[in-house]
Design a protein around this motif. Sequence first.
Motif, PDB file in Angstrom:
ATOM      1  N   SER A 111     -28.679-126.519 -87.954  1.00  0.00           N
ATOM      2  CA  SER A 111     -29.874-125.733 -87.670  1.00  0.00           C
ATOM      3  C   SER A 111     -29.493-124.258 -87.779  1.00  0.00           C
ATOM      4  N   SER A 112     -30.465-123.367 -87.677  1.00  0.00           N
ATOM      5  CA  SER A 112     -30.157-121.937 -87.735  1.00  0.00           C
ATOM      6  C   SER A 112     -29.292-121.518 -86.546  1.00  0.00           C
ATOM      7  N   GLU A 113     -29.385-122.262 -85.428  1.00  0.00           N
ATOM      8  CA  GLU A 113     -28.556-121.960 -84.247  1.00  0.00           C
ATOM      9  C   GLU A 113     -27.158-122.571 -84.375  1.00  0.00           C
ATOM     10  N   THR A 114     -27.034-123.676 -85.088  1.00  0.00           N
ATOM     11  CA  THR A 114     -25.738-124.337 -85.294  1.00  0.00           C
ATOM     12  C   THR A 114     -25.520-124.560 -86.786  1.00  0.00           C
ATOM     13  N   PRO A 115     -25.248-123.476 -87.526  1.00  0.00           N
ATOM     14  CA  PRO A 115     -25.073-123.596 -88.985  1.00  0.00           C
ATOM     15  C   PRO A 115     -23.760-124.275 -89.344  1.00  0.00           C
ATOM     16  N   ILE A 116     -23.679-124.713 -90.576  1.00  0.00           N
ATOM     17  CA  ILE A 116     -22.499-125.428 -91.056  1.00  0.00           C
ATOM     18  C   ILE A 116     -21.783-124.630 -92.140  1.00  0.00           C
ATOM     19  N   ARG A 117     -20.508-124.951 -92.307  1.00  0.00           N
ATOM     20  CA  ARG A 117     -19.747-124.505 -93.464  1.00  0.00           C
ATOM     21  C   ARG A 117     -19.584-125.715 -94.369  1.00  0.00           C
ATOM     22  N   VAL A 118     -19.699-125.510 -95.670  1.00  0.00           N
ATOM     23  CA  VAL A 118     -19.672-126.621 -96.616  1.00  0.00           C
ATOM     24  C   VAL A 118     -18.534-126.410 -97.613  1.00  0.00           C
ATOM     25  N   SER A 138     -30.220-122.926 -97.303  1.00  0.00           N
ATOM     26  CA  SER A 138     -29.255-121.835 -97.106  1.00  0.00           C
ATOM     27  C   SER A 138     -29.320-121.214 -95.714  1.00  0.00           C
ATOM     28  N   GLU A 139     -30.469-121.301 -95.060  1.00  0.00           N
ATOM     29  CA  GLU A 139     -30.573-120.719 -93.711  1.00  0.00           C
ATOM     30  C   GLU A 139     -29.765-121.519 -92.695  1.00  0.00           C
ATOM     31  N   LEU A 140     -29.294-122.710 -93.088  1.00  0.00           N
ATOM     32  CA  LEU A 140     -28.493-123.561 -92.200  1.00  0.00           C
ATOM     33  C   LEU A 140     -27.000-123.446 -92.484  1.00  0.00           C
ATOM     34  N   ILE A 141     -26.638-122.623 -93.479  1.00  0.00           N
ATOM     35  CA  ILE A 141     -25.269-122.620 -93.990  1.00  0.00           C
ATOM     36  C   ILE A 141     -24.601-121.259 -93.822  1.00  0.00           C
ATOM     37  N   VAL A 142     -23.376-121.263 -93.318  1.00  0.00           N
ATOM     38  CA  VAL A 142     -22.588-120.042 -93.178  1.00  0.00           C
ATOM     39  C   VAL A 142     -22.012-119.646 -94.531  1.00  0.00           C
ATOM     40  N   ASP A 143     -21.354-120.602 -95.176  1.00  0.00           N
ATOM     41  CA  ASP A 143     -20.800-120.376 -96.515  1.00  0.00           C
ATOM     42  C   ASP A 143     -20.501-121.712 -97.170  1.00  0.00           C
TER      43      ASP A 143
END
Length: 276
Positions: A111-118, A138-143
Amino acid sequence: MNAPRQKRRPAGKAVEGHVARKRFGQNFLHDERVIAQIVASFAPIPGQSVVEIGPGLAALTKVLLPAVERLQVIELDRDLAARLPNTLAGLGELIIHEGDALKFDFTRIASSETPIRVIGNLPYNISTPLIFHLLSHSELIVDMTFMLQKEVIDRLCAGPGDSAYGRLSVMTQYRCLPEWLFDVPPEAFNPPPKVMSAIIRLTPHAALPHPCRDEKLLGEVVGTAFTMRRKTLRNALGKYPLNALESAGVNLGARPETLSVADYVAITHALLDEPT
């Protein structure tokens, strides 16, 4: 008289007891120096929410999992997914999502509060649609750090006027900052692909540099322009009202490959503001 039965050809080369499946685009990374370089570039930190796409035979996963302590993976090949728990036993908490990353709903795990790295060694035959799918989240992803065909990375990183610049360049750079990191030769894989590979980092913009009021229309405009990239913009976008295109403030005599992301957003907004 029956014709002699032909020998059945194997589906691919066996690697560590697994036959590489061409339909899945499987080329397994095995070079430990390259693996170490990828992990160093990714710079994992314990506690981060990390997702690996296509762990395969777990060459990268074996190094990544202990570094983050908890890792989620998405694997399409059921045989490979079944091997992962034993292969990675004792290295950390592993969560396996068996299925197609192209259809995976990333809102299930981020989620936007708990984004992921892929991270992942993406199958070359689905790399472009998979990147577009990830851009939609993309709003869910750090990088995102990916191994891709070098030709694709050239397109992702290309700027206006470059021969590799196109729809993929514009739509990726609208949402992300692309960074080529380093090349990877074919011999780093088993079986080796027939192309050069490279590593790229895609970092979603914290705030879009050129926000568009209608991203669907933006994608349509960019796609239409690059179907006739050698024509002038006036001709390539001939299906749209000419007066709207003229009001966008771009050079309609230029070719689509010379326009920036900001130019395409300006055209899209001009079309939106055209009286109906």
